[in-house]
Write a protein that holds these residues in place. Structure first.
Motif, PDB file in Angstrom:
ATOM      1  N   TRP A 107      27.790   8.022  28.712  1.00  0.00           N
ATOM      2  CA  TRP A 107      27.687   6.815  27.732  1.00  0.00           C
ATOM      3  C   TRP A 107      29.010   6.237  27.828  1.00  0.00           C
ATOM      4  O   TRP A 107      29.066   4.987  27.788  1.00  0.00           O
ATOM      5  N   ALA A 108      29.987   7.308  27.419  1.00  0.00           N
ATOM      6  CA  ALA A 108      31.414   6.593  26.867  1.00  0.00           C
ATOM      7  C   ALA A 108      31.856   6.131  28.440  1.00  0.00           C
ATOM      8  O   ALA A 108      32.426   4.862  28.074  1.00  0.00           O
ATOM      9  N   ALA A 109      31.607   6.507  29.625  1.00  0.00           N
ATOM     10  CA  ALA A 109      32.204   6.063  30.757  1.00  0.00           C
ATOM     11  C   ALA A 109      31.637   4.400  30.979  1.00  0.00           C
ATOM     12  O   ALA A 109      32.254   3.676  31.152  1.00  0.00           O
ATOM     13  N   GLU A 110      30.422   4.264  30.655  1.00  0.00           N
ATOM     14  CA  GLU A 110      29.641   3.130  30.950  1.00  0.00           C
ATOM     15  C   GLU A 110      30.248   2.067  29.793  1.00  0.00           C
ATOM     16  O   GLU A 110      30.563   0.942  30.255  1.00  0.00           O
ATOM     17  N   THR A 111      30.301   2.705  28.651  1.00  0.00           N
ATOM     18  CA  THR A 111      30.771   1.654  27.455  1.00  0.00           C
ATOM     19  C   THR A 111      32.395   1.071  27.909  1.00  0.00           C
ATOM     20  O   THR A 111      32.816  -0.059  27.672  1.00  0.00           O
ATOM     21  N   CYS A 112      33.337   2.163  28.554  1.00  0.00           N
ATOM     22  CA  CYS A 112      34.720   1.850  28.566  1.00  0.00           C
ATOM     23  C   CYS A 112      35.013   1.384  30.078  1.00  0.00           C
ATOM     24  O   CYS A 112      36.158   0.932  30.234  1.00  0.00           O
ATOM     25  N   LEU A 113      34.048   1.262  30.741  1.00  0.00           N
ATOM     26  CA  LEU A 113      34.407   0.831  32.299  1.00  0.00           C
ATOM     27  C   LEU A 113      34.887  -0.130  32.282  1.00  0.00           C
ATOM     28  O   LEU A 113      36.082  -0.486  33.462  1.00  0.00           O
ATOM     29  N   GLY A 114      34.715  -1.173  31.723  1.00  0.00           N
ATOM     30  CA  GLY A 114      35.414  -2.742  31.915  1.00  0.00           C
ATOM     31  C   GLY A 114      36.647  -2.850  31.344  1.00  0.00           C
ATOM     32  O   GLY A 114      37.407  -3.831  31.510  1.00  0.00           O
ATOM     33  N   LEU A 115      37.441  -1.668  30.646  1.00  0.00           N
ATOM     34  CA  LEU A 115      38.625  -1.857  30.068  1.00  0.00           C
ATOM     35  C   LEU A 115      39.475  -1.523  31.000  1.00  0.00           C
ATOM     36  O   LEU A 115      40.838  -1.992  30.771  1.00  0.00           O
ATOM     37  N   PHE A 116      39.320  -0.951  32.075  1.00  0.00           N
ATOM     38  CA  PHE A 116      40.551  -0.525  32.929  1.00  0.00           C
ATOM     39  C   PHE A 116      40.432  -1.090  34.447  1.00  0.00           C
ATOM     40  O   PHE A 116      39.483  -0.932  35.090  1.00  0.00           O
ATOM     41  N   PRO A 117      41.389  -2.195  34.551  1.00  0.00           N
ATOM     42  CA  PRO A 117      41.276  -2.800  36.034  1.00  0.00           C
ATOM     43  C   PRO A 117      41.597  -1.691  37.119  1.00  0.00           C
ATOM     44  O   PRO A 117      41.414  -2.189  38.306  1.00  0.00           O
ATOM     45  N   ARG A 158      38.849   7.739  23.909  1.00  0.00           N
ATOM     46  CA  ARG A 158      38.590   8.380  22.411  1.00  0.00           C
ATOM     47  C   ARG A 158      39.049   7.327  21.462  1.00  0.00           C
ATOM     48  O   ARG A 158      38.258   6.880  20.562  1.00  0.00           O
ATOM     49  N   ALA A 159      40.315   6.673  21.679  1.00  0.00           N
ATOM     50  CA  ALA A 159      40.660   5.418  20.759  1.00  0.00           C
ATOM     51  C   ALA A 159      39.745   4.300  20.577  1.00  0.00           C
ATOM     52  O   ALA A 159      39.367   3.593  19.566  1.00  0.00           O
ATOM     53  N   TYR A 160      39.174   3.793  21.830  1.00  0.00           N
ATOM     54  CA  TYR A 160      38.242   2.929  21.851  1.00  0.00           C
ATOM     55  C   TYR A 160      36.749   2.986  21.254  1.00  0.00           C
ATOM     56  O   TYR A 160      36.226   2.237  20.381  1.00  0.00           O
ATOM     57  N   VAL A 161      36.510   4.221  21.603  1.00  0.00           N
ATOM     58  CA  VAL A 161      35.268   4.654  21.074  1.00  0.00           C
ATOM     59  C   VAL A 161      35.362   4.844  19.464  1.00  0.00           C
ATOM     60  O   VAL A 161      34.305   4.486  18.601  1.00  0.00           O
ATOM     61  N   LYS A 162      36.363   5.396  19.134  1.00  0.00           N
ATOM     62  CA  LYS A 162      36.674   5.615  17.561  1.00  0.00           C
ATOM     63  C   LYS A 162      36.941   4.349  16.863  1.00  0.00           C
ATOM     64  O   LYS A 162      36.114   4.106  15.855  1.00  0.00           O
ATOM     65  N   ASP A 163      37.493   3.315  17.364  1.00  0.00           N
ATOM     66  CA  ASP A 163      37.562   1.860  16.823  1.00  0.00           C
ATOM     67  C   ASP A 163      36.344   1.045  16.982  1.00  0.00           C
ATOM     68  O   ASP A 163      36.095   0.501  15.777  1.00  0.00           O
ATOM     69  N   TYR A 216      37.515  15.722  23.149  1.00  0.00           N
ATOM     70  CA  TYR A 216      38.585  15.614  24.268  1.00  0.00           C
ATOM     71  C   TYR A 216      37.832  15.830  25.386  1.00  0.00           C
ATOM     72  O   TYR A 216      37.921  15.295  26.670  1.00  0.00           O
ATOM     73  N   THR A 217      36.753  16.821  25.484  1.00  0.00           N
ATOM     74  CA  THR A 217      36.109  17.270  26.765  1.00  0.00           C
ATOM     75  C   THR A 217      35.279  15.964  27.229  1.00  0.00           C
ATOM     76  O   THR A 217      34.983  15.789  28.459  1.00  0.00           O
ATOM     77  N   LYS A 218      34.502  15.554  26.187  1.00  0.00           N
ATOM     78  CA  LYS A 218      33.482  14.382  26.572  1.00  0.00           C
ATOM     79  C   LYS A 218      34.379  13.192  27.302  1.00  0.00           C
ATOM     80  O   LYS A 218      34.022  12.802  28.212  1.00  0.00           O
ATOM     81  N   ALA A 219      35.549  12.916  26.676  1.00  0.00           N
ATOM     82  CA  ALA A 219      36.404  11.873  27.054  1.00  0.00           C
ATOM     83  C   ALA A 219      36.985  11.972  28.217  1.00  0.00           C
ATOM     84  O   ALA A 219      37.158  11.108  29.363  1.00  0.00           O
ATOM     85  N   PHE A 220      37.489  13.483  28.711  1.00  0.00           N
ATOM     86  CA  PHE A 220      37.896  13.689  30.010  1.00  0.00           C
ATOM     87  C   PHE A 220      36.727  13.512  31.044  1.00  0.00           C
ATOM     88  O   PHE A 220      36.882  13.067  32.194  1.00  0.00           O
ATOM     89  N   ASN A 221      35.532  14.060  30.766  1.00  0.00           N
ATOM     90  CA  ASN A 221      34.420  13.861  31.705  1.00  0.00           C
ATOM     91  C   ASN A 221      34.085  12.524  31.811  1.00  0.00           C
ATOM     92  O   ASN A 221      34.027  11.961  32.786  1.00  0.00           O
ATOM     93  N   ALA A 222      34.363  11.448  30.957  1.00  0.00           N
ATOM     94  CA  ALA A 222      34.163  10.273  31.133  1.00  0.00           C
ATOM     95  C   ALA A 222      35.086   9.703  31.837  1.00  0.00           C
ATOM     96  O   ALA A 222      34.906   8.962  32.861  1.00  0.00           O
ATOM     97  N   LYS A 223      36.587  10.089  31.804  1.00  0.00           N
ATOM     98  CA  LYS A 223      37.505   9.581  32.551  1.00  0.00           C
ATOM     99  C   LYS A 223      36.808  10.107  34.205  1.00  0.00           C
ATOM    100  O   LYS A 223      37.229   9.048  35.236  1.00  0.00           O
TER     101      LYS A 223
END
Length: 271
Positions: free
Chosen positions: A107-117, A128-133, A141-148
Motif C-alpha cells: 500500500w505504501a509503495a502504491e501511495t508513494c510511487l508517483g513521488l519519485f521520478p 515514512r515522512a510522506y505517510v506520516k505527513d 522502517y521495515t515496511k518503508a524499506f519493503n515499499a522502496k
C-alpha cells in the motif's frame, strides 16, 4: 436494458458518484475499490476484516464485531458499484501503537510511487515522512524499506527477470557496440554440476579495448568491490590510466566470491 446502458454510460464518464464511497458510487475495478476502502480505514484509524472477498464482490466490516461500520461493492457490468455502506464507526480505535495494520508495504509503495521520478530518489525515510505527513501514522522502517523495494521493481523490473534476459542482453550489446565482449557463464558451464543458473559475467566495451591497445598506457590496475543487491556477489574491475592520469575502465566481471579461482578466471579472460 436500454436504461441500464444509459446509466452505465453516465457512470463511466464520471457524472454520477465516480470513485466515491457512498451507495451507488462507482469504481473502475475491485482493486481500486479495495484501495479506497483501505485508505478510508487508515485515515480514520481503525481496522476492518473481510466478510466476503471474491472476484466479483468485496465486503468488509469493522474488526470490532459490534461496530456498525460495513461496506460492500459488487461487479456491475464493466465496473464496481457500492451497494451497501454504513459509515458510522462507533467503537474506540482498533489500532495498536502509531503504525497501522492496513498500512502494508505494498500500500505504501502504491501511495508513494508517483513521488519519485527516478529509482535512485526512493528512500525509506522519504516514504515514512510522506505517510506520516498525509496519514498521521508512523510506518515502521521495515515496511518503508519493503515499499522502496517494491517501487524499485515497478520502475526498473525485478532481479529475477533481469537475470533471465541477460544472455539476450549480452548478444545485443555485442551487436550494437562493435568489438564489445560480453560473456555470460551459467553454473553448469563453470563447475559442471548444480543448478543451471547464472554463474558469472564478464564484459569489456569495444572502445575501451581499442583505446587500450592503441593509445592508453600499458598498465593495468585491478580492484574489487562488494555488490549490495538482492543476490550480493563481487564486482571485479580492471582499469588503466589515460594520458592525463585519469582512470580508464577496461573490463569488469560479476562473480560469486573473491577467491583464487574467480580472480584466475577473470584475468585469463582479460588476457
Amino acid at each position: 436494458m436500454e436504461v441500464d446502458e444509459m446509466v452505465v454510460d453516465e457512470l463511466i464518464v464520471g457524472r454520477i458518484g465516480l470513485e466515491e464511497l457512498k451507495v451507488g458510487g462507482i469504481f473502475p475495478d475491485l482493486k481500486v475499490f479495495k484501495n479506497k476502502v483501505r485508505e478510508y480505514a487508515i485515515d480514520r484509524h481503525f481496522v476492518f476484516v473481510p466478510v466476503d472477498s471474491k472476484s466479483t464482490k468485496y465486503a468488509v466490516r469493522c474488526k470490532n464485531g459490534s461496530c456498525p461500520f460495513r461496506i460492500s461493492g459488487t461487479n456491475y457490468l464493466d465496473c464496481v458499484r457500492v451497494n451497501r455502506f454504513v459509515p458510522e464507526h462507533t467503537c474506540p480505535s482498533t489500532m495498536s501503537g502509531n503504525d497501522h495494520l492496513l498500512a502494508t508495504a505494498s500500500w505504501a509503495a502504491e501511495t508513494c510511487l508517483g513521488l519519485f521520478p527516478r529509482p535512485g530518489d526512493v528512500t525509506p525515510s522519504l516514504i515514512r515522512a510522506y505517510v506520516k505527513d498525509k496519514w498521521s501514522i508512523t510506518l515502521s522502517y521495515t515496511k518503508a524499506f519493503n515499499a522502496k523495494v517494491i517501487i524499485h521493481e515497478i520502475m526498473c523490473g525485478n532481479a529475477e527477470a533481469s537475470y533471465r534476459i541477460l544472455p539476450a542482453y549480452a548478444q545485443e550489446m555485442e551487436r550494437c557496440n562493435p568489438g564489445t565482449i560480453m560473456l555470460v557463464y551459467r553454473t553448469r558451464q563453470l563447475w559442471g554440476s548444480g543448478d543451471d543458473t547464472f554463474g558469472r559475467l564478464f564484459w569489456s566495451f569495444g572502445p575501451s579495448i581499442r583505446s587500450f591497445s592503441r593509445t592508453i598506457r600499458p598498465l593495468i590496475l585491478i580492484d574489487v568491490t562488494h555488490l549490495r543487491g538482492k543476490y550480493k556477489g563481487i564486482l571485479l574491475a580492471a582499469t588503466t590510466l589515460d594520458g592525463v592520469g585519469g582512470l580508464f575502465p577496461l573490463a569488469f566481471a560479476v562473480v560469486e566470491n573473491e577467491n583464487f579461482d574467480s580472480w584466475l578466471w577473470f584475468l585469463l579472460l582479460l588476457r
